[in-house]
Scaffold this active site. Structure first.
Site, PDB file in Angstrom:
ATOM      1  N   SER A   1      21.852  21.284   2.555  1.00  0.00           N
ATOM      2  CA  SER A   1      21.176  21.142   3.845  1.00  0.00           C
ATOM      3  C   SER A   1      21.208  22.412   4.685  1.00  0.00           C
ATOM      4  O   SER A   1      20.549  22.484   5.711  1.00  0.00           O
ATOM      5  CB  SER A   1      21.745  19.956   4.624  1.00  0.00           C
ATOM      6  OG  SER A   1      22.921  20.281   5.307  1.00  0.00           O
TER       7      SER A   1
ATOM      8  N   THR B   1      26.071  17.906   5.257  1.00  0.00           N
ATOM      9  CA  THR B   1      26.662  17.840   6.604  1.00  0.00           C
ATOM     10  C   THR B   1      26.204  18.988   7.511  1.00  0.00           C
ATOM     11  O   THR B   1      26.232  18.863   8.729  1.00  0.00           O
ATOM     12  CB  THR B   1      28.204  17.881   6.525  1.00  0.00           C
ATOM     13  OG1 THR B   1      28.599  19.091   5.874  1.00  0.00           O
ATOM     14  CG2 THR B   1      28.757  16.684   5.794  1.00  0.00           C
ATOM     15  N   ASP B   2      25.794  20.125   6.905  1.00  0.00           N
ATOM     16  CA  ASP B   2      25.561  21.324   7.710  1.00  0.00           C
ATOM     17  C   ASP B   2      24.483  21.156   8.784  1.00  0.00           C
ATOM     18  O   ASP B   2      24.635  21.635   9.909  1.00  0.00           O
ATOM     19  CB  ASP B   2      25.211  22.514   6.805  1.00  0.00           C
ATOM     20  CG  ASP B   2      26.434  23.011   6.035  1.00  0.00           C
ATOM     21  OD1 ASP B   2      27.555  22.628   6.400  1.00  0.00           O
ATOM     22  OD2 ASP B   2      26.254  23.790   5.075  1.00  0.00           O
TER      23      ASP B   2
ATOM     24  N   THR C   1      26.492  17.880  -0.095  1.00  0.00           N
ATOM     25  CA  THR C   1      27.779  17.841  -0.809  1.00  0.00           C
ATOM     26  C   THR C   1      28.051  16.467  -1.393  1.00  0.00           C
ATOM     27  O   THR C   1      28.723  16.339  -2.411  1.00  0.00           O
ATOM     28  CB  THR C   1      28.907  18.250   0.164  1.00  0.00           C
ATOM     29  OG1 THR C   1      28.666  19.597   0.545  1.00  0.00           O
ATOM     30  CG2 THR C   1      30.262  18.147  -0.473  1.00  0.00           C
TER      31      THR C   1
END
Ligand code: ASP
Length: 318
Positions: free
Chosen positions: A67, A100-101, A17
């Site tokens: 990710s 971030t995932d 992101t």
């Protein structure tokens, strides 16, 4: 402690992101991750050049993905690029931009496979680069402060001003900017105004220089240090009354980042001029005063008003 100088910092970009774009600046969820290249991410942080203080930046786009789609082949390629750069003596550390995932998984994988004491700092964003107030540029700026810090070692994650260990970090929130937690272990530290504050500073002086005085001096002769709080409409007469009664020190728990109502500030400044030792802290339960924002001297950072009272009392025994 000062940052290392004249080294090379490597930025490896993987997408996420932080490199995402949306059609509308108010859209935080309907965006496409992994659209901007590493140079565009760096260009969004003009302050970086000054903050680098002569260090050189090298950047590489290792992969460009969301990710959620991270895979073992990408991990291997990323680890190989990290190993390549970390082996160069002039390289001080690596910053990796990541979604971030699955950031916590990549962080742990790298921690397990890289053989280095140099820092590898993963950073990210919860809002796309096109957002009204994107968090990526600040996170990247903060990650740069961490990677350049002499106490930074191993694989770390930096998001929303907090530093996490690869071992403990987890994404715990699907939307808010401060989306990561280190659970019971707590953050390794924080980045404030471009400065790194470690949770364990390593060398906190535990025994006060005047400790012996406290053991020997009759308590009736210990200095009198009072604690006051800033709040709405404080009454400056409390300061005048304390000074008239012979107080030797005043610790003021200021509001927020150590702010003080103008009437109280005037009274405390006058008290200082009359020889009373004044120290400023914050009434906030977490964090500590950042920067030098007041004419009043700050108490040792991180101490609450009640502990600051003890330290000032000991100071005054000298
Ligand atoms: N799906 C995005 C990713 O992990 C989410 C993010 O970066 O915040 O790449």
């Amino acid at each position: 402690m000062h940052a290392k100088k004249n080294q090379k910092i490597v930025v490896l970009a993987t997408g996420g992101t932080i490199a995402g774009t949306a059609a509308s600046a108010t859209d935080h969820t309907g965006y496409t991750a992994a659209q901007l290249g590493v140079q565009q991410l760096l260009d969004a942080v003009p302050a970086l050049n000054d903050a680098l203080q002569g260090d050189a930046l090298v950047c590489e786009q290792v992969v460009q993905l969301d990710s959620k789609d991270m895979d073992h082949a990408t991990w291997q390629a990323l680890a190989q690029r990290c190993a390549h750069w970390l082996a160069q003596p002039e390289v001080g550390g690596i910053v990796i931009t990541h979604g971030t995932d699955t950031l916590e998984e990549t962080a742990w994988f790298l921690q397990q496979v890289l053989e280095t004491t140099k820092p590898v700092v993963l950073t990210c964003a919860m809002r796309p680069a096109t957002a009204l107030a994107p968090d990526g540029p600040q996170n990247l700026f903060d990650a740069m402060a961490v990677v350049r810090h002499p106490m930074a070692h191993g694989v770390l994650a930096v998001c929303a001003g907090r530093i996490h260990n690869a071992r403990d970090v987890q994404k715990v929130h699907p939307y808010r900017l401060d989306a990561f937690s280190s659970g019971d272990a707590g953050s390794r530290g924080w980045v404030e105004q471009g400065n790194v504050r470690w949770a364990d500073p390593g060398s906190w002086p535990l025994r006060h220089a005047n400790a012996q005085q406290a053991l020997e001096r009759p308590v009736a002769q210990w200095p009198w240090v009072a604690v006051l709080h800033n709040h709405t409409n404080p009454d400056a007469r409390q300061v005048h009354a304390l000074v008239a009664a012979g107080v030797q020190g005043i610790v003021l728990a200021g509001t927020g980042n150590g702010t003080v109502h103008h009437s109280l500030l005037a009274a405390l400044t006058q008290a200082q001029d009359q020889g009373v030792a004044v120290r400023l802290t914050t009434r906030c339960a977490e964090g500590q005063i950042v920067g030098a924002i007041s004419a009043l001297p700050t108490a040792p950072r991180g101490l609450n008003a009640f502990k600051a009272r003890i330290s000032l009392m000991l100071d005054l025994m000298g």
